[in-house]
Design a protein around this motif. Structure first.
Motif, short mmCIF file in Angstrom:
data_model
loop_
_atom_site.label_atom_id
_atom_site.label_comp_id
_atom_site.label_asym_id
_atom_site.label_seq_id
_atom_site.Cartn_x
_atom_site.Cartn_y
_atom_site.Cartn_z
N PHE A 73 0.85 -1.20 0.00
CA PHE A 73 0.00 0.00 0.00
C PHE A 73 0.88 1.24 0.00
N GLY A 74 0.28 2.38 -0.26
CA GLY A 74 1.01 3.62 -0.22
C GLY A 74 1.28 4.04 1.21
N PHE A 75 2.50 4.46 1.47
CA PHE A 75 2.86 4.94 2.80
C PHE A 75 2.66 6.45 2.87
N GLY A 76 2.67 6.97 4.09
CA GLY A 76 2.42 8.39 4.26
C GLY A 76 3.45 9.03 5.18
N THR A 77 3.10 10.18 5.72
CA THR A 77 3.97 10.90 6.62
C THR A 77 3.60 10.57 8.06
N ARG A 78 4.38 11.08 8.99
CA ARG A 78 4.05 10.86 10.40
C ARG A 78 2.69 11.48 10.73
N ASN A 79 2.42 12.64 10.16
CA ASN A 79 1.16 13.33 10.45
C ASN A 79 -0.01 12.77 9.66
N ASN A 80 0.28 12.14 8.53
CA ASN A 80 -0.78 11.58 7.69
C ASN A 80 -0.33 10.22 7.15
N PRO A 81 -0.34 9.19 8.00
CA PRO A 81 0.18 7.88 7.59
C PRO A 81 -0.65 7.25 6.48
N GLY A 82 -0.04 6.31 5.78
CA GLY A 82 -0.75 5.57 4.75
C GLY A 82 -1.71 4.57 5.34
N ASP A 83 -2.60 4.05 4.50
CA ASP A 83 -3.54 3.03 4.96
C ASP A 83 -3.90 2.10 3.80
N ARG A 123 -1.21 3.84 9.30
CA ARG A 123 -2.19 3.81 10.38
C ARG A 123 -2.82 2.42 10.40
N VAL A 124 -3.19 1.97 11.60
CA VAL A 124 -3.61 0.57 11.78
C VAL A 124 -4.97 0.46 12.48
N LYS A 125 -5.73 1.52 12.49
CA LYS A 125 -7.00 1.53 13.20
C LYS A 125 -7.96 0.46 12.67
N LYS A 126 -7.93 0.22 11.36
CA LYS A 126 -8.85 -0.74 10.77
C LYS A 126 -8.65 -2.13 11.38
N ALA A 127 -7.38 -2.54 11.54
CA ALA A 127 -7.09 -3.86 12.11
C ALA A 127 -7.38 -3.90 13.61
N ILE A 128 -7.15 -2.80 14.30
CA ILE A 128 -7.48 -2.77 15.73
C ILE A 128 -8.97 -2.97 15.92
N MET A 145 -12.78 -13.51 12.33
CA MET A 145 -13.12 -12.09 12.39
C MET A 145 -12.71 -11.43 11.08
N GLY A 146 -13.14 -10.19 10.89
CA GLY A 146 -12.81 -9.48 9.67
C GLY A 146 -13.71 -9.88 8.53
N ALA A 147 -13.65 -9.14 7.45
CA ALA A 147 -14.54 -9.35 6.30
C ALA A 147 -13.79 -9.97 5.14
N VAL A 148 -14.43 -10.91 4.47
CA VAL A 148 -13.85 -11.56 3.29
C VAL A 148 -13.54 -10.51 2.22
N GLY A 149 -12.35 -10.61 1.65
CA GLY A 149 -11.93 -9.68 0.60
C GLY A 149 -11.32 -8.40 1.11
N GLU A 150 -11.27 -8.23 2.43
CA GLU A 150 -10.72 -7.00 3.00
C GLU A 150 -9.26 -7.18 3.37
N SER A 151 -8.50 -6.09 3.32
CA SER A 151 -7.11 -6.05 3.73
C SER A 151 -6.97 -5.28 5.03
N TYR A 152 -6.06 -5.74 5.89
CA TYR A 152 -5.84 -5.11 7.18
C TYR A 152 -4.34 -4.96 7.43
N VAL A 160 -9.20 -13.48 3.66
CA VAL A 160 -8.94 -12.23 4.35
C VAL A 160 -7.45 -11.97 4.24
N LEU A 161 -7.06 -10.73 4.00
CA LEU A 161 -5.67 -10.39 3.78
C LEU A 161 -5.14 -9.54 4.93
N VAL A 162 -4.04 -9.97 5.53
CA VAL A 162 -3.41 -9.20 6.60
C VAL A 162 -2.00 -8.82 6.15
N HIS A 163 -1.59 -7.61 6.49
CA HIS A 163 -0.35 -7.06 5.95
C HIS A 163 0.50 -6.46 7.07
#
Length: 328
Positions: A118-128, A296-301, A220-227, A165-168
């Protein structure tokens, strides 16, 4: 009792996954390469299956009778940057696992990718998980092959109704790293083999937290989703200071400007061509070190109950394990 086929079972993450699965009452069929180091599996009640992921018939046979598949098997080599073996294993091996899982009608497949698809970001605006792949510019077959493998999984979800389900994970730290993979950075710092501090940074995560969230993804998690599975975004200066504090060593002091880092990478490749053996760095690795791979990792949390063990704890436990196993 549900049975899980785990590829890459004897790797750094694989060893933690085996323990997490067994602790939760799953039976584990551990798929390992012939002749590979299996110390991470010593003493565990596993069904060891020896084979090559690039052999579809063997993978189909290993999948027979399993309820779930966790595909953690991959070659993570980044030096040299280009490797036919990495591409073959990570793409063709994944294709074989997907085909076997569809044929076996498994309940769920968990694909272990990498946050760098995935695309990465900055400290203030991390990638997701929504940002497109940015790693093609590095010329690393590892990153490119993992992006291609991720696309294969997503395609199988759509075309074959594969319940995947995809985990990264981001950069994993912690104990049980017999092959010394990502923890090699800790040892290099401890041995004072790192002369300077790159300007970039990474997201770091305890390997045991990745194992917990991955096993959670079986139900847990949704089929076809990445975390994205990560934790703390730290510059290299911050991380090196943390490691120095935990291990009681002096830390590198001088920053390495991006142009100098790139030059060192290019000179390392010249040395490779002249002497015929790999050096500790290449141009692609230098480019990565110049960037901030923050996520950012909020989706996986939220979806997978991803734990957030402090990275200081992960570093301390890694060094404790190094001492116990005579790596220091």
């Amino acid at each position: 009792m549900k049975t899980v086929l785990l590829t890459g079972a004897n790797g750094f993450l694989g060893g933690h996954l085996c323990r997490e699965l067994l602790q939760r009452g799953y039976a584990v069929r551990a798929f390992v390469r012939p002749g590979s180091d299996k110390r991470a599996l010593d003493g565990l009640p596993l069904d060891i299956w020896t084979g090559d992921l690039r052999e579809p018939a063997n993978v189909r046979a290993a999948t027979y009778g399993c309820d779930y598949v966790i595909h953690a098997g991959a070659l993570t080599q980044v030096n040299p940057a280009r490797s036919r073996a990495v591409v073959d294993s990570n793409i063709n091996g994944t294709a074989a696992v997907l085909a076997a899982a569809v044929q076996a009608d498994i309940e769920r497949l968990i694909f272990i990718g990498t946050a760098n698809v995935f695309g990465f970001g900055t400290r203030n605006n991390p990638g997701d998980e929504t940002l497109p792949y940015m790693g093609a510019r590095y010329g690393l077959d590892y990153m490119d092959s993992k992006r291609a493998a991720t696309d294969l999984v997503l395609q199988a979800v759509q075309s074959d109704a594969l319940p995947a389900v995809l985990v990264h994970p981001t950069f994993m730290i912690g104990p049980l790293d017999y092959k010394i993979t990502s923890n090699s950075l800790l040892l290099a710092l401890y041995r004072r083999q790192v002369a300077g501090i790159p300007v970039g940074g990474k997201n770091y995560v305890h390997v045991a937290d990745v194992a917990t969230a991955t096993v959670n993804a079986l139900t847990m998690g949704a089929v076809g989703e990445s975390y994205i599975l990560g934790n703390e975004n730290l510059s290299y200066r911050e991380f090196f200071s943390l490691v120095a504090d935990v291990s009681k060593i002096s830390k590198p002091v001088f920053s390495v400007p991006p142009l100098l880092a790139s030059l060192i990478g290019q000179l390392s490749e010249v040395q490779l061509r002249l002497l015929g053996h790999p050096t500790r760095l290449n141009s692609a690795m230098a480019m990565v070190a110049n960037d901030g791979h923050y996520f950012r990792v909020k989706k996986a949390i939220d979806a997978l109950n991803l734990p957030q063990t402090p990275i200081r704890v992960a570093v301390r436990q890694a060094f404790d394990w190094f001492r116990t196993h005579n790596y220091l």
